[in-house]
Design a protein around this motif. Sequence first.
Motif, PDB file in Angstrom:
ATOM      1  N   GLU A  87      99.637  98.337 -12.343  1.00 32.95           N
ATOM      2  CA  GLU A  87     100.943  97.937 -12.298  1.00 32.95           C
ATOM      3  C   GLU A  87     101.653  98.986 -11.029  1.00 32.95           C
ATOM      4  O   GLU A  87     102.420  98.569 -10.108  1.00 32.95           O
ATOM      5  N   PRO A  94     104.271  92.566 -11.154  1.00 35.44           N
ATOM      6  CA  PRO A  94     105.376  93.187 -11.945  1.00 35.44           C
ATOM      7  C   PRO A  94     105.657  92.114 -13.101  1.00 35.44           C
ATOM      8  O   PRO A  94     105.860  90.993 -12.603  1.00 35.44           O
ATOM      9  N   ARG A  97     102.491  91.911 -17.544  1.00 29.65           N
ATOM     10  CA  ARG A  97     101.666  92.368 -18.473  1.00 29.65           C
ATOM     11  C   ARG A  97     102.288  92.088 -20.020  1.00 29.65           C
ATOM     12  O   ARG A  97     103.186  91.869 -20.280  1.00 29.65           O
ATOM     13  N   ALA A 216      96.659  91.445 -17.834  1.00 28.17           N
ATOM     14  CA  ALA A 216      97.654  91.322 -16.885  1.00 28.17           C
ATOM     15  C   ALA A 216      97.225  90.277 -15.594  1.00 28.17           C
ATOM     16  O   ALA A 216      96.039  90.285 -15.510  1.00 28.17           O
TER      17      ALA A 216
END
Length: 253
Positions: A87, A94, A97, A216
Amino acid sequence: MKRLNFLVMVFALFGFTSAARAGEVIVAVAANFIAPMRALAAEFERETGHKAVLSSGSTGSFYAQIKNGAPFDVFLAADSATPARLEAEGDVIPGSRFTYAIGTLVLWSAREGFVDDKGEVLKKGAFTYLAIADPEKAPYGAAAVETLRKLGMHDALRSKFVTGNNIAQAHQFVITGNAELGFVALSQVYIDGKLTGGSGWIVPGNLHESITQDAALLVKGRDNPAAAALLQYLKEPKAVAIIESYGYQLPRE
């Protein structure tokens, strides 16, 4: 007859529309999580129509592949540090996660009664090989090394190590008898509250850093509805129940 033909057309159109909406998500899955993820992928497809295509390997290897442009949409890592690093480097969307599982390390042998429930077999040293995953690539391997260091046995047992590229290979060494025992993920040898065979010692969590596993959304999956749907599905109660049935824990509020 006309009404029957009309209904057939409606159902056919509905089926076509559903198929058109169904998508595909390519998932990089840490090797320790491949068994539960196969079960999750089947349920996910049944419920949403989306297909999850799974690729299994070590977290470190996936990091390198993602940096080199591998076409993954979603990353299910065996740690939290690697997704966070991705990230920071612009490879993860962004805010996407989250922790999907907290793993457990187990010292395991395919032989019944070989590993006692306190891990004393390590002190006895009556074995030729001890399998671990590569600690540089696999968080479970790093946890195994940390455990042995805290027990004061790392240096004494190091000559017995057989190292797999990932936790799946370490497990394979033990299954095939190439190593009498090894440190593996509990999920590889456990389902619905019990070991699937052999003997094992569940390593206390205070002997190594928490194996916090984060998911993610990768940049390549930004515009893929199936990718977003899969990440949401992993948070659903049914998915959580499947994850926990393999011996994982989840963070609690």
